[in-house]
Write an enzyme that holds these catalytic residues in place. Structure first.
Site, PDB file in Angstrom:
ATOM      1  CG  ASP A 172      -0.143  -0.041   2.368  1.00 60.55           C
ATOM      2  OD1 ASP A 172       0.924  -0.196   2.548  1.00 60.55           O
ATOM      3  OD2 ASP A 172      -0.837  -0.041   3.712  1.00 60.55           O
ATOM      4  NE  ARG A 181       9.569  25.952  -3.476  1.00 59.67           N
ATOM      5  CZ  ARG A 181       9.195  25.014  -4.812  1.00 59.67           C
ATOM      6  NH1 ARG A 181       9.445  25.781  -6.059  1.00 59.67           N
ATOM      7  NH2 ARG A 181       9.130  23.873  -4.868  1.00 59.67           N
ATOM      8  CD  GLN A 182       3.085  29.113   2.921  1.00 57.03           C
ATOM      9  OE1 GLN A 182       3.213  29.008   1.456  1.00 57.03           O
ATOM     10  NE2 GLN A 182       2.575  30.062   3.621  1.00 57.03           N
ATOM     11  CE  LYS A 220      11.279  36.731 -12.111  1.00 59.08           C
ATOM     12  NZ  LYS A 220      10.888  35.742 -10.959  1.00 59.08           N
ATOM     13  CG  ASP A 245      16.601  30.268  -9.177  1.00 64.63           C
ATOM     14  OD1 ASP A 245      16.924  30.612  -8.145  1.00 64.63           O
ATOM     15  OD2 ASP A 245      15.542  30.445  -9.828  1.00 64.63           O
ATOM     16  CB  SER A 261       9.870  24.226  -9.419  1.00 66.11           C
ATOM     17  OG  SER A 261       8.811  23.344  -9.389  1.00 66.11           O
ATOM     18  N   GLY A 277      10.501  25.067 -14.374  1.00 67.13           N
ATOM     19  CA  GLY A 277      11.531  25.283 -15.398  1.00 67.13           C
ATOM     20  C   GLY A 277      11.221  26.552 -16.131  1.00 67.13           C
ATOM     21  CB  THR A 336      12.147  30.956 -13.077  1.00 67.65           C
ATOM     22  OG1 THR A 336      11.008  31.092 -12.297  1.00 67.65           O
ATOM     23  CG2 THR A 336      12.937  32.204 -12.574  1.00 67.65           C
TER      24      THR A 336
HETATM   25  C1  R5P Z   1      11.915  31.019  -6.318  1.00 67.53           C
HETATM   26  O1  R5P Z   1      11.709  31.939  -5.394  1.00 67.53           O
HETATM   27  C2  R5P Z   1      12.957  30.009  -6.476  1.00 67.53           C
HETATM   28  O2  R5P Z   1      14.105  30.424  -6.257  1.00 67.53           O
HETATM   29  C3  R5P Z   1      12.917  29.581  -8.095  1.00 67.53           C
HETATM   30  O3  R5P Z   1      13.237  30.802  -8.907  1.00 67.53           O
HETATM   31  C4  R5P Z   1      11.786  28.861  -8.294  1.00 67.53           C
HETATM   32  O4  R5P Z   1      11.409  28.130  -7.463  1.00 67.53           O
HETATM   33  C5  R5P Z   1      11.682  28.434  -9.747  1.00 67.53           C
HETATM   34  O5  R5P Z   1      10.620  27.779  -9.963  1.00 67.53           O
HETATM   35  P1  R5P Z   1      10.225  27.495 -11.435  1.00 67.53           P
HETATM   36  O6  R5P Z   1      11.075  26.384 -11.953  1.00 67.53           O
HETATM   37  O7  R5P Z   1       8.711  26.866 -11.383  1.00 67.53           O
HETATM   38  O8  R5P Z   1      10.181  28.546 -12.245  1.00 67.53           O
END
Ligand code: R5P
Length: 280
Positions: A34, A88-89, A180, A206, A210, A212, A214
């Protein structure tokens, strides 16, 4: 002392053990049909260094169970968390939210004596721990890898500027960051703050990749501005979905991550930096 390799980071654990001249602990980690996790140490452990991510959730639960088994043997427990999930939180952004980064710290410290986090999303996460907690920096290892390969390091946003600055000081090159500007509710424009990138070999650095999004956007822009080579690197390569393809299709000449999350892009190891802290 024994190194305990959790399921998330077996290569990193093995490298740490090799560099410390230590053995991996004899532990069986299995999953029931499970999906629930089962852990059994096949030897008595007095002092363990557990290497395990807190991402995704199944690894977090596995870490708790490893810790419980060790504490039942009265072992001293050091934990190396290559990627601190839920980082991140790290504050209440909107009323009604949890501070997940703090909650995880409170759960982890229940059965641990010392914790090492590799590039947590924000440094203040350390303060959530009431046990000894340290940060290990994966940036020097990435910078060493890119020595003589790039002319500048650019952070995709101001939050990662300190990483670009550090990497550039090791590589011996310039650094900058993207700015930005919000154009509308849904549109954000990115632009390199000061540097003319034309004809230059650029590393975009960076902490996390996550989805990709950004990184792909940053690569696209550098391409438009005439950079001759564009590399993308991060400490933690989550590579959700087709993140890697997005970045490569945007025009990236090389994608590199460390081994905090093991993947085919883990060209750089944080093992030496971790060992420096474990030995200090
Ligand atoms: C944000 O604060 C982090 O430093 C990364 O820039 C972010 O997590 C990247 O996320 P993703 O790959 O989804 O754009």
């Amino acid at each position: 002392m024994k190194i305990v390799a959790g399921s998330s980071s077996p290569m990193l654990a093995k490298n740490i053990a090799r560099l410390m001249n230590m053995e991996l602990a004899d532990v069986s980690i299995k999953r029931f049909p499970d999906g629930e996790c089962y852990v059994k140490f096949n030897e008595k452990i007095e002092h363990a260094v557990v290497v395990q991510n807190t991402y995704p959730d199944e690894n977090l639960v596995e870490l708790f169970i490893i810790q419980d088994a060790l504490k039942r043997m009265n072992a001293k427990v050091d934990i190396v968390i290559p990627y601190y999930g839920y980082g991140r939180q790290d504050k209440v952004f909107e009323e009604g939210e949890a501070i997940s980064a703090e909650k995880m710290a409170k759960l982890i410290e229940m059965d641990a004596n010392h914790v090492i986090l590799i590039n947590p999303h924000k440094e203040h996460i350390l303060k959530f721990f009431d046990i000894e907690a340290e940060i290990c920096d994966g940036v020097p290892a990435i910078a060493e890898y890119f020595k003589e390969k790039v002319d500048a390091v650019i952070a995709p946003d101001k939050g990662a500027l300190h990483m670009a600055e550090k990497a550039s000081s090791i590589i011996g090159c310039d650094y900058d960051h993207f700015e930005k500007t919000r154009i509308s509710g849904s549109e954000v424009r990115m632009e390199v703050k000061n540097m003319d990138v034309e004809g230059k070999r650029i590393l975009i650095l960076d902490d996390i990749i996550s989805t990709g999004g950004t990184m792909a956007k940053a690569v696209e822009l550098l391409k438009k501005r005439g950079a001759s080579k564009i590399y993308a690197a991060c400490v933690h390569g989550l590579f959700i979905g087709n993140a890697d393809e997005r970045i490569i299709q945007a025009g990236c000449d090389g994608l590199v991550a460390t081994d905090t999350i093991e993947s085919s892009y883990s060209m750089v190891s944080v093992a030496e930096e971790v060992v420096k802290l474990l030995k200090s």
